[in-house]
Write a protein that holds these residues in place. Structure first.
Motif, PDB file in Angstrom:
ATOM      1  N   GLU A  78       0.821  -1.208   0.000  1.00 20.07           N
ATOM      2  CA  GLU A  78       0.000   0.000   0.000  1.00 20.07           C
ATOM      3  C   GLU A  78       0.858   1.261   0.000  1.00 20.07           C
ATOM      4  OE1 GLU A  78      -3.035   0.046   2.993  1.00 20.07           O
ATOM      5  OE2 GLU A  78      -3.117  -2.128   3.015  1.00 20.07           O
ATOM      6  N   ASN A  79       0.235   2.346  -0.425  1.00 24.20           N
ATOM      7  CA  ASN A  79       0.867   3.651  -0.406  1.00 24.20           C
ATOM      8  C   ASN A  79      -0.127   4.618   0.230  1.00 24.20           C
ATOM      9  OD1 ASN A  79       2.434   5.867  -0.841  1.00 24.20           O
ATOM     10  ND2 ASN A  79       2.423   5.723  -3.071  1.00 24.20           N
ATOM     11  N   ASP A  80       0.198   5.132   1.430  1.00 22.15           N
ATOM     12  CA  ASP A  80      -0.740   6.038   2.101  1.00 22.15           C
ATOM     13  C   ASP A  80      -0.379   7.516   1.917  1.00 22.15           C
ATOM     14  OD1 ASP A  80       1.359   6.550   3.818  1.00 22.15           O
ATOM     15  OD2 ASP A  80       0.387   5.740   5.595  1.00 22.15           O
ATOM     16  N   ASN A  81       0.626   7.790   1.108  1.00 22.67           N
ATOM     17  CA  ASN A  81       1.090   9.150   0.826  1.00 22.67           C
ATOM     18  C   ASN A  81       1.548   9.895   2.069  1.00 22.67           C
ATOM     19  OD1 ASN A  81       0.746   9.048  -1.992  1.00 22.67           O
ATOM     20  ND2 ASN A  81      -1.452   9.371  -1.721  1.00 22.67           N
ATOM     21  N   LEU A  82       1.828   9.156   3.147  1.00 27.03           N
ATOM     22  CA  LEU A  82       2.330   9.785   4.362  1.00 27.03           C
ATOM     23  C   LEU A  82       3.560   9.025   4.861  1.00 27.03           C
ATOM     24  CD1 LEU A  82       2.010  11.930   6.578  1.00 27.03           C
ATOM     25  CD2 LEU A  82       0.514  10.320   7.771  1.00 27.03           C
ATOM     26  N   LEU A  83       3.332   7.816   5.333  1.00 29.87           N
ATOM     27  CA  LEU A  83       4.432   7.008   5.859  1.00 29.87           C
ATOM     28  C   LEU A  83       4.708   5.752   5.032  1.00 29.87           C
ATOM     29  CD1 LEU A  83       3.650   7.205   9.682  1.00 29.87           C
ATOM     30  CD2 LEU A  83       5.399   8.464   8.418  1.00 29.87           C
ATOM     31  N   LEU A  84       3.675   5.093   4.591  1.00 34.30           N
ATOM     32  CA  LEU A  84       3.836   3.852   3.837  1.00 34.30           C
ATOM     33  C   LEU A  84       4.056   4.143   2.356  1.00 34.30           C
ATOM     34  CD1 LEU A  84       1.016   1.643   5.389  1.00 34.30           C
ATOM     35  CD2 LEU A  84       3.463   1.533   5.857  1.00 34.30           C
TER      36      LEU A  84
END
Length: 115
Positions: A78-84
């Protein structure tokens, strides 16, 4: 056994024989002369250092004379555009900044069509 360990592939027997770095480099140069620059492609790694990829790019462009250099991204998760981040490689952004692109159909077409 790799060249660093003292080996190179023997044409006739298809096994590794002892050699030094000079012999291994001479063999690579000899083999590369059988191709035109447009037939040669380089694959950079988003897992190696930017310095290594910079040298690979300079070698491809300045010594071989080709712009056929790409990298294969490793996108998973996943890509959360913050940390991941889905991209788990340490240097894919650096490769983009170096001007080394992700593999695409254009790369394979250039190699196959010698462009």
């Amino acid at each position: 056994m790799r060249p660093a360990e003292g080996g190179i592939l023997d044409d006739e027997e298809y096994h590794l024989v002892e050699c030094d770095w000079g012999d291994a480099i001479a063999r690579v140069i000899s083999e590369l002369k059988n191709y035109i620059p447009e037939e040669i492609g380089f694959i950079a790694s988003p897992f190696t250092t930017l310095e290594d990829n910079f040298v690979l790019k300079r070698f491809a462009e300045e010594v071989i004379g080709t712009k056929n250099i790409i990298y294969i991204p490793k996108i998973e998760g996943e890509n959360d555009n913050l940390l991941l981040r889905a991209d788990k490689t340490p240097n894919s952004t650096g490769l983009d900044l170096l001007g080394i692109n992700k593999i695409d159909k254009l790369f394979t077409d250039r190699i196959l069509n010698r462009k």
